[in-house]
Motif scaffolding. Structure first.
Motif, PDB file in Angstrom:
ATOM      1  N   LEU A   1     -24.746 -31.726  24.130  1.00  0.00           N
ATOM      2  CA  LEU A   1     -24.340 -33.116  23.946  1.00  0.00           C
ATOM      3  C   LEU A   1     -23.214 -33.257  22.930  1.00  0.00           C
ATOM      4  O   LEU A   1     -23.061 -32.431  22.026  1.00  0.00           O
TER       5      LEU A   1
ATOM      6  N   THR B   1     -23.798 -38.698  21.267  1.00  0.00           N
ATOM      7  CA  THR B   1     -24.949 -38.733  22.176  1.00  0.00           C
ATOM      8  C   THR B   1     -26.153 -38.046  21.558  1.00  0.00           C
ATOM      9  O   THR B   1     -27.300 -38.495  21.740  1.00  0.00           O
TER      10      THR B   1
ATOM     11  N   GLU C   1     -29.846 -39.793  20.983  1.00  0.00           N
ATOM     12  CA  GLU C   1     -31.105 -39.242  21.480  1.00  0.00           C
ATOM     13  C   GLU C   1     -32.147 -39.129  20.374  1.00  0.00           C
ATOM     14  O   GLU C   1     -33.330 -39.422  20.583  1.00  0.00           O
TER      15      GLU C   1
END
Length: 265
Positions: free
Chosen positions: A143, A147, A151
């Protein structure tokens, strides 16, 4: 020197799992037999937070400690696992992918029947530590920074909002991490995190790379006993480790390609 500790990695407990979860879904009868063996052999289950705190502070652990952990958040952990754990007074840790739990935050990505938040709360009230496992269960080391942060923080905030307490433990989806991922997990406020590795956990691994051993549907009781006793683990998981090394080359190539693309943007 701290003695190594077996950390057992479960996923689903189900009689009739679907094809996506079958290999890592333990039958309820097998789970009950495994818990009985731990009890008979004098093991003392502790949760992830207690193990990490003890190793961080040098504090004592009970005799023959073992960790029982569950990943993702499958409904069978509540349906079949809770009663077995509760009747023996066993502590455990459930790592939830918050976007897979049924309810307001569900992204629809769950691979089989998942828990809902009422069931997660019941587990939390019964000595089950609830930890983070990301929001949508991606390969975190693939990622972008933004991102990755999403998460981790989305997962942490949802658990805190649903349970009234922030999670302190984390487990990497698929077991994949990197120095960047481990640093970000720490900076996001998690105090410890579990990988896979299929080896016993040792204090020198550090609080953000503790290894676990995989319990599968095919794990018989004799093999299970060898795992918790720390016997022949390397031979048992030789094929897994070979596949992991091969896939690591592929994933590193993907990371290099991603960085090259981002540098041109």
């Amino acid at each position: 020197m701290s003695e190594p500790v077996p950390i057992l990695m479960y996923h689903s407990i189900a009689r009739s799992p679907n094809d996506a979860t079958r290999a890592l879904s333990v039958a309820p009868e097998a789970f009950a037999e495994q818990m009985a063996l731990l009890d008979d052999r004098g093991f003392t289950p502790v949760d992830t937070a207690r193990l990490a705190t003890s190793w961080r502070s040098g504090g004592p652990l009970p005799a023959r400690p073992v960790l029982i952990t569950f990943d993702d958040g499958y409904e069978g952990v509540h349906r079949h696992g809770l009663s077995e754990l509760a009747k023996r007074g066993f502590a455990s840790t459930l790592f939830v992918s918050t976007g897979w739990i049924k309810g307001a935050h569900d992204t629809g990505g769950g691979l089989d029947t998942m828990l809902d938040w009422d069931q997660v709360r019941e587990l939390a009230e019964a000595q089950v530590e609830i930890g983070g496992h990301s929001h949508t269960h991606p390969q975190l080391d693939q990622l972008t920074d933004d991102t990755l942060w999403f998460e981790l923080l989305r997962c942490k905030d949802i658990i805190a909002g649903e349970l009234g307490a922030r999670p302190v433990s984390f487990a990497y989806p698929y077991g994949y991490s990197s120095r960047r991922v481990r640093r970000t997990v720490r900076e996001a406020g998690f105090a410890q995190s579990l990988a896979v590795g299929n080896g016993l956990a040792r204090r020198r691994q550090g609080p953000y790379a503790l290894q676990r051993v995989t319990v599968r549907r095919s794990t018989g009781i004799e093999e299970f006993e060898r795992l918790v006793e720390g016997r022949a683990i390397a031979r048992n998981f030789a094929r897994d480790r070979a596949l992991t090394k091969g896939y690591a080359v592929v994933r590193r190539a993907r990371q290099v390609r991603r960085k090259a693309i981002l540098s041109r943007v």
